[in-house]
Design a protein around this motif. Structure first.
Motif, PDB file in Angstrom:
ATOM      1  N   TYR A 145       1.806  12.040 -17.627  1.00 30.54           N
ATOM      2  CA  TYR A 145       0.439  12.094 -18.166  1.00 30.54           C
ATOM      3  C   TYR A 145      -0.594  12.190 -17.042  1.00 30.54           C
ATOM      4  O   TYR A 145      -1.565  12.944 -17.122  1.00 30.54           O
ATOM      5  N   GLN A 146      -0.372  11.397 -15.994  1.00 30.45           N
ATOM      6  CA  GLN A 146      -1.361  11.288 -14.919  1.00 30.45           C
ATOM      7  C   GLN A 146      -1.083  12.239 -13.756  1.00 30.45           C
ATOM      8  O   GLN A 146      -1.790  12.200 -12.744  1.00 30.45           O
TER       9      GLN A 146
ATOM     10  N   SER B  89       0.798  -1.228   0.000  1.00 25.59           N
ATOM     11  CA  SER B  89       0.000   0.000   0.000  1.00 25.59           C
ATOM     12  C   SER B  89       0.835   1.284   0.000  1.00 25.59           C
ATOM     13  O   SER B  89       0.510   2.227  -0.727  1.00 25.59           O
ATOM     14  N   PRO B  90       1.913   1.394   0.811  1.00 24.49           N
ATOM     15  CA  PRO B  90       2.680   2.649   0.822  1.00 24.49           C
ATOM     16  C   PRO B  90       3.204   3.056  -0.560  1.00 24.49           C
ATOM     17  O   PRO B  90       3.266   4.241  -0.878  1.00 24.49           O
ATOM     18  N   VAL B  91       3.589   2.044  -1.380  1.00 27.42           N
ATOM     19  CA  VAL B  91       4.106   2.334  -2.721  1.00 27.42           C
ATOM     20  C   VAL B  91       2.962   2.498  -3.716  1.00 27.42           C
ATOM     21  O   VAL B  91       2.892   3.471  -4.471  1.00 27.42           O
ATOM     22  N   PHE B  92       2.042   1.545  -3.699  1.00 26.50           N
ATOM     23  CA  PHE B  92       0.980   1.537  -4.697  1.00 26.50           C
ATOM     24  C   PHE B  92      -0.001   2.690  -4.535  1.00 26.50           C
ATOM     25  O   PHE B  92      -0.611   3.127  -5.496  1.00 26.50           O
TER      26      PHE B  92
ATOM     27  N   ALA C 280      -6.833  -5.745  -5.995  1.00 30.93           N
ATOM     28  CA  ALA C 280      -6.115  -5.521  -7.256  1.00 30.93           C
ATOM     29  C   ALA C 280      -4.636  -5.288  -7.025  1.00 30.93           C
ATOM     30  O   ALA C 280      -3.796  -5.654  -7.851  1.00 30.93           O
ATOM     31  N   THR C 281      -4.280  -4.691  -5.882  1.00 27.16           N
ATOM     32  CA  THR C 281      -2.879  -4.419  -5.566  1.00 27.16           C
ATOM     33  C   THR C 281      -2.076  -5.710  -5.512  1.00 27.16           C
ATOM     34  O   THR C 281      -0.982  -5.808  -6.071  1.00 27.16           O
ATOM     35  N   GLY C 282      -2.621  -6.711  -4.827  1.00 25.67           N
ATOM     36  CA  GLY C 282      -1.932  -7.998  -4.741  1.00 25.67           C
ATOM     37  C   GLY C 282      -1.808  -8.679  -6.090  1.00 25.67           C
ATOM     38  O   GLY C 282      -0.761  -9.247  -6.418  1.00 25.67           O
ATOM     39  N   SER C 283      -2.855  -8.616  -6.901  1.00 28.40           N
ATOM     40  CA  SER C 283      -2.817  -9.232  -8.234  1.00 28.40           C
ATOM     41  C   SER C 283      -1.788  -8.549  -9.128  1.00 28.40           C
ATOM     42  O   SER C 283      -1.075  -9.208  -9.890  1.00 28.40           O
ATOM     43  N   ILE C 284      -1.718  -7.222  -9.053  1.00 31.37           N
ATOM     44  CA  ILE C 284      -0.738  -6.471  -9.840  1.00 31.37           C
ATOM     45  C   ILE C 284       0.673  -6.889  -9.451  1.00 31.37           C
ATOM     46  O   ILE C 284       1.542  -7.120 -10.299  1.00 31.37           O
TER      47      ILE C 284
ATOM     48  N   ARG D 161       0.744   5.606  -4.042  1.00 30.57           N
ATOM     49  CA  ARG D 161       1.333   6.749  -4.745  1.00 30.57           C
ATOM     50  C   ARG D 161       1.436   6.498  -6.247  1.00 30.57           C
ATOM     51  O   ARG D 161       1.236   7.402  -7.043  1.00 30.57           O
ATOM     52  N   LEU D 162       1.777   5.257  -6.617  1.00 31.58           N
ATOM     53  CA  LEU D 162       1.890   4.926  -8.038  1.00 31.58           C
ATOM     54  C   LEU D 162       0.521   4.686  -8.669  1.00 31.58           C
ATOM     55  O   LEU D 162       0.313   4.956  -9.857  1.00 31.58           O
ATOM     56  N   PHE D 163      -0.418   4.180  -7.856  1.00 28.14           N
ATOM     57  CA  PHE D 163      -1.802   3.949  -8.298  1.00 28.14           C
ATOM     58  C   PHE D 163      -2.750   4.676  -7.340  1.00 28.14           C
ATOM     59  O   PHE D 163      -3.480   4.028  -6.571  1.00 28.14           O
ATOM     60  N   PRO D 164      -2.749   6.003  -7.348  1.00 23.53           N
ATOM     61  CA  PRO D 164      -3.531   6.749  -6.345  1.00 23.53           C
ATOM     62  C   PRO D 164      -5.044   6.518  -6.426  1.00 23.53           C
ATOM     63  O   PRO D 164      -5.745   6.772  -5.444  1.00 23.53           O
TER      64      PRO D 164
END
Length: 409
Positions: free
Chosen positions: A195-196, A80-83, A96-100, A85-88
C-alpha cells in the motif's frame, strides 16, 4: 471513515436480524438482549478505561523518565537502519522510534498492560509529525498493523487458561501459536508495504526479517527442550524480569543524567490520566456496536453459514467450531477469550477445536479495539488503509492457524 461504516453496519444488521427473529420465530427476548448489551457494553468500556488509568499513568511516567534519561533516544539511534526503511516518514532518531520498539517488545512478551500505554505514547509522538491531524499517516498505519497482527513470543495467558481447563499438555499450542502469529505479522508488513510502496527487498530489511526467523526458530527449539511446568515458569519469569529491568534501567539512566526522576514520572503520569479520559467515548462506541451485533445472534448465523458452505464443498468442517474465537478476536479481546474458554469447555481442552481456538486467540489481536483506542487517543477520523491491512494480517493469521493446527494435531 471505514470505522463509521462498520459501526453503522453493526447496528443495521443487528436490528434486521432482531426483526426477523421476532416476526418469524416469535423470539421476544432478542430486543431486550440487544438493549441489555448496550448498557453492559457501555459499562465495560468505562471500566476498561478506568482500569487503564493507573497503568497508563505508570508507564507513561516511566517513559517520560526514559525520554529525559536518553534511553528512548538511544533506542531510536540503534533502530534507525531498520525503521528508516520500514517507517520512511519518521525522521531519523525521532523519539517515536524508541516508543514503537518498546511497544512491540512488550507485545511480543505478552505484556498487554505495558504495551497499551507505550503504544499510546508512540501514537502521540507520531501525531506530532502529522500535518493533517484528523487523517492517519503511513507510519501510524504501519505501527498499528504491527500491533493488530499480534506477534507474541510468550503467550502466557493462553497457557494458563489451558491449564485451568484441564489440558493434559497446556503448552502443546505454544509452537503452533508462535508460527501462526509470525505469519500474521509477516503478512501485515507485506500488505502495508505494498500500500505504502515500501521496498522490502533491501539488505537491511532482508537481514532483519531473516534474523527474526532465526530468533523464532531458536525460541521454538529452546522451549521444545523443556517440560510444560518448566516452560510456564521460564516464560513467566523471563517476561517479568525483562519488564522490571526496563523500569530500573530507565530510572538509573535518569539518575545518570541528573534528572529529577520523581518529577519526570509525575509529568508523564499526568499525561496518562488525560489519555485514559480521551479514549472513553471511542471505547464506548466500538464495544456497544460489537455487543449489539453479538446479542442479535448475527455471529452465530455467520458461523453456521460458513459451516454449511464448507460442508457443501466437501471439505472438513471440524475447524468451524473454533471460528467464533477467530471472528470475535478482531472485535473484542475479552469476547474472544470467552469464546476460547467456551470452546474448550464444550469440546474439551485437548480437542482439535479446543486447541485451534487457543491458536486463534494467540495468532492475531483486537484490530478494531486497537484502531478505536489508538486513533481515538489522538483524534484520527480518517483511517485510510489501516483497517484493510489489519484485517489482511488477521486473515493470514487465521489461515495459518488452521493449517498449523491440522499439521500438528
Amino acid at each position: 471513515m471505514v470505522l463509521n461504516y462498520i459501526w453503522i453496519a453493526f447496528f443495521v444488521i443487528a436490528f434486521a436480524i432482531g426483526v426477523l427473529r421476532l416476526v418469524f420465530m416469535g423470539d421476544t427476548e432478542v430486543f431486550p438482549a440487544m438493549m441489555d448489551s448496550t448498557f453492559s457494553s457501555s459499562k465495560t468500556a468505562f471500566e476498561i478505561s478506568l482500569g487503564l488509568t493507573g497503568v497508563l499513568s505508570l508507564w507513561l511516567g516511566i517513559m517520560k523518565i526514559g525520554e529525559k534519561g536518553g534511553v528512548v533516544d538511544a533506542l531510536s539511534r540503534l533502530l534507525s537502519p531498520v525503521f528508516v526503511r520500514l517507517f520512511p516518514d519518521i525522521p531519523k532518531g525521532h523519539p517515536a522510534t524508541g516508543s514503537i520498539f518498546m511497544n512491540i517488545a512488550a507485545n511480543m512478551l505478552g505484556l498487554d498492560n505495558a504495551a497499551t500505554p507505550l503504544g499510546l505514547r508512540a501514537m502521540e509522538q507520531l501525531q506530532s509529525l502529522n500535518k493533517k491531524k484528523d487523517t492517519a499517516t503511513n507510519p501510524m498505519i504501519m505501527f498499528l498493523v504491527l500491533n493488530t497482527s499480534g506477534l507474541t513470543i510468550i503467550p502466557v495467558s493462553i497457557l494458563v487458561y489451558r491449564a485451568q481447563m484441564g489440558a493434559a499438555q497446556p503448552t502443546d499450542v505454544f509452537i503452533p501459536i508462535l508460527l501462526a502469529t509470525f505469519f500474521s505479522t509477516l503478512a501485515g508488513i507485506v500488505a502495508t508495504s505494498i500500500y505504502q510502496r515500501i521496498n522490502l527487498l533491501n539488505r537491511t530489511l532482508l537481514l532483519t526479517l531473516g534474523g527474526m526467523c532465526l530468533a523464532v526458530a531458536a525460541v521454538i527449539w529452546a522451549f521444545g527442550q523443556m517440560d510444560k511446568d518448566t516452560m510456564n515458569t521460564v516464560s513467566t519469569t523471563v517476561a517479568n524480569i525483562m519488564l522490571m529491568t526496563i523500569i530500573v534501567g530507565f530510572i538509573l539512566a535518569g539518575v545518570r543524567r541528573k534528572v529529577n526522576v520523581y518529577d519526570a514520572f509525575i509529568e508523564g503520569a499526568k499525561e496518562g490520566f488525560g489519555t485514559a479520559v480521551r479514549i472513553i467515548p471511542y471505547l464506548v462506541a466500538i464495544l456497544v456496536g460489537i455487543g449489539v451485533f453479538r446479542a442479535s445472534g448475527a455471529m452465530d448465523m455467520l458461523t453456521d453459514g460458513i459451516r454449511a458452505a464448507v460442508e457443501a464443498c466437501g471439505a472438513d468442517s471440524e475447524f468451524v467450531g473454533a471460528l467464533p474465537t477467530a471472528l470475535m478476536k478482531p472485535l473484542s479481546g475479552s469476547g474472544a477469550r470467552g469464546m476460547m474458554v467456551d470452546a474448550m469447555a464444550t469440546y474439551g481442552a485437548d480437542s482439535f477445536v479446543g486447541r485451534l481456538s487457543c491458536i486463534f486467540q494467540g495468532s492475531t489481536d483486537t484490530t478494531f479495539y486497537i484502531l478505536a483506542v489508538y486513533f481515538g487517543s489522538v483524534g484520527i477520523r480518517y483511517t485510510r488503509h489501516a483497517v484493510a491491512c489489519g484485517l489482511l494480517a488477521d486473515l493470514a493469521g487465521v489461515i495459518a492457524a488452521i493449517a498449523v493446527c491440522y499439521l500438528f494435531f
